[in-house]
Design an enzyme around this catalytic site. Sequence first.
Site, PDB file in Angstrom:
ATOM      1  N   ASN A 114      30.052  18.883  57.308  1.00  0.00           N
ATOM      2  CA  ASN A 114      29.545  20.067  57.998  1.00  0.00           C
ATOM      3  C   ASN A 114      30.580  21.177  58.128  1.00  0.00           C
ATOM      4  O   ASN A 114      30.227  22.335  58.293  1.00  0.00           O
ATOM      5  CB  ASN A 114      29.011  19.683  59.382  1.00  0.00           C
ATOM      6  N   HIS A 120      16.756  21.049  62.634  1.00  0.00           N
ATOM      7  CA  HIS A 120      17.284  22.408  62.867  1.00  0.00           C
ATOM      8  C   HIS A 120      18.353  22.814  61.858  1.00  0.00           C
ATOM      9  O   HIS A 120      18.826  23.954  61.884  1.00  0.00           O
ATOM     10  CB  HIS A 120      17.758  22.578  64.312  1.00  0.00           C
ATOM     11  N   CYS A 124      31.087  21.746  67.758  1.00  0.00           N
ATOM     12  CA  CYS A 124      31.614  20.855  68.795  1.00  0.00           C
ATOM     13  C   CYS A 124      33.100  21.097  69.030  1.00  0.00           C
ATOM     14  O   CYS A 124      33.596  20.882  70.111  1.00  0.00           O
ATOM     15  CB  CYS A 124      31.408  19.399  68.403  1.00  0.00           C
ATOM     16  N   THR A 138       7.045   9.664  74.699  1.00  0.00           N
ATOM     17  CA  THR A 138       5.961  10.427  74.088  1.00  0.00           C
ATOM     18  C   THR A 138       6.536  11.311  72.989  1.00  0.00           C
ATOM     19  O   THR A 138       7.540  12.003  73.196  1.00  0.00           O
ATOM     20  CB  THR A 138       5.256  11.289  75.162  1.00  0.00           C
TER      21      THR A 138
HETATM   22  C1  LIG Z   1      24.456  18.942  63.144  1.00  0.00           C
HETATM   23  C2  LIG Z   1      24.952  17.640  62.663  1.00  0.00           C
HETATM   24  C3  LIG Z   1      24.687  16.453  63.365  1.00  0.00           C
HETATM   25  C4  LIG Z   1      23.972  16.459  64.700  1.00  0.00           C
HETATM   26  O1  LIG Z   1      22.618  16.812  64.581  1.00  0.00           O
HETATM   27  P1  LIG Z   1      21.819  17.290  65.900  1.00  0.00           P
HETATM   28  O2  LIG Z   1      20.407  17.382  65.435  1.00  0.00           O
HETATM   29  O3  LIG Z   1      22.396  18.593  66.288  1.00  0.00           O
HETATM   30  O4  LIG Z   1      22.022  16.234  66.925  1.00  0.00           O
HETATM   31  C5  LIG Z   1      25.141  15.262  62.849  1.00  0.00           C
HETATM   32  N1  LIG Z   1      25.817  15.227  61.685  1.00  0.00           N
HETATM   33  C6  LIG Z   1      26.086  16.338  60.973  1.00  0.00           C
HETATM   34  C7  LIG Z   1      26.816  16.225  59.687  1.00  0.00           C
HETATM   35  C8  LIG Z   1      25.670  17.578  61.435  1.00  0.00           C
HETATM   36  O5  LIG Z   1      25.955  18.673  60.744  1.00  0.00           O
END
Ligand SMILES: *Cc1c(COP(=O)(O)O)cnc(C)c1O
Length: 397
Positions: free
Chosen positions: A152, A202, A325, A238
């Site tokens: 990421n 997302h 983060c 749910t």
């Molecule tokens: C964004 C991300 C996550 C976390 O996903 P969320 O839906 O925000 O909890 C985990 N791993 C990677 C590589 C990401 O880019």
Amino acid sequence: MNRIYVDNAATTKMSKAAIEAMLPYLEECYGNSSSLHTVGQLAAEALFKARQSIAESIGADIKEIYFTSGGSEADNQALISAAEMGARKGKKHIISQKTEHHAILHTLKKLEKQGFKVDLLNVDGEGNVTPEQIAEAIGPDTALVTIMTANNEIGTIMPIKEIAAVCKEKGVLFHTDAVQAVGHIPLDVHDIGCDMLSLSAHKFHGPKGAGALYVRKGLMPSCLIEGGAQERGRRAGTENIAGIVSMAAALKEAIGNISENTPRLIAMRDRLIKGLSEIPHSILNGSIINRLPGSVNMCFEGIEGESLLLLLDAKGICASSGSACTSGALDPSHVLLAIGRPHEVAHGSLRLTLSEENTPEEIEFIIKSTKDVVEYLRNMSPIWQDLQEGKRKYVIQ
Ligand SMILES: *Cc1c(COP(=O)(O)O)cnc(C)c1O
């Protein structure tokens, strides 16, 4: 102000199709899929169709998809499931690598406290881990190997197909965090040969709070949330029907657009890399070849990433210094440290992650603005002064 959004690895804007798919499940079809009446059954039907569509999108069977609240939960569930399956056979060793997302790293820390032995393999200068490293690390007590599909922060695409083959040969479970890859590069769970895979809506123009874990048939995931019998008893609560339906629509659309978007994204990405590399004492982070189509990450010596971000934001450019983060914290990115950037260089990072909505004109504006801001910041920096006067040595040549 017209904003330029280049932080798509943090999150993406929802597509029109994803929003439209969601609306009926907020308005008329608001039922609980466990209810026996018509409104409930409409929700149950939508849930079934979304599961089928998501399964198809990654080459899985409908019974292999477990919905979660997102990528983090899918990662937690995958690791805890594999750990519990391993522990039942007396296998308490897990292999991963240093540049994983914190959803993986922090879950591994927790498992370590519970008595599992975790090996985090080193990566090379481009953020890659090799199948040979994996083969060497696997022992008779190895329960799981977890390696992300694409990073990421620096966009490096890992050789997960080869790693999966090594794991299969040695009879070890393989999970991949494919959150950055799903919807962006072609993926198929059978082609990869993974046992588990995490994805999150997302990150591909779907809504926040919806994700899924693929679990190969024959494996039983652990239940992290106790309660009702949703998700075949593996995840109570749910269902987020609107989010899940929207995720399915977003994924179908994203996958359908990959072939058209990829060459455009690569052209803009490579132009950005070329333009920003003209800044003296700068360096690209990650691989130039095995790289996500829309991902750019650079370090500039003698500046603070946070100041760079704030000044770019003032020009309408929404960027990042690394993962969402770590930005905000003063620690430099664990990913940049893992690829060998010294602390002082890792602090001066800029991540630009593109989407198909960006334009070549925006790319030129970003290059010009970044050049101006880096020069402005360097002119104010005593460290830069020292570097220029030869009192300190440049780390980036
Ligand atoms: C964004 C991300 C996550 C976390 O996903 P969320 O839906 O925000 O909890 C985990 N791993 C990677 C590589 C990401 O880019």
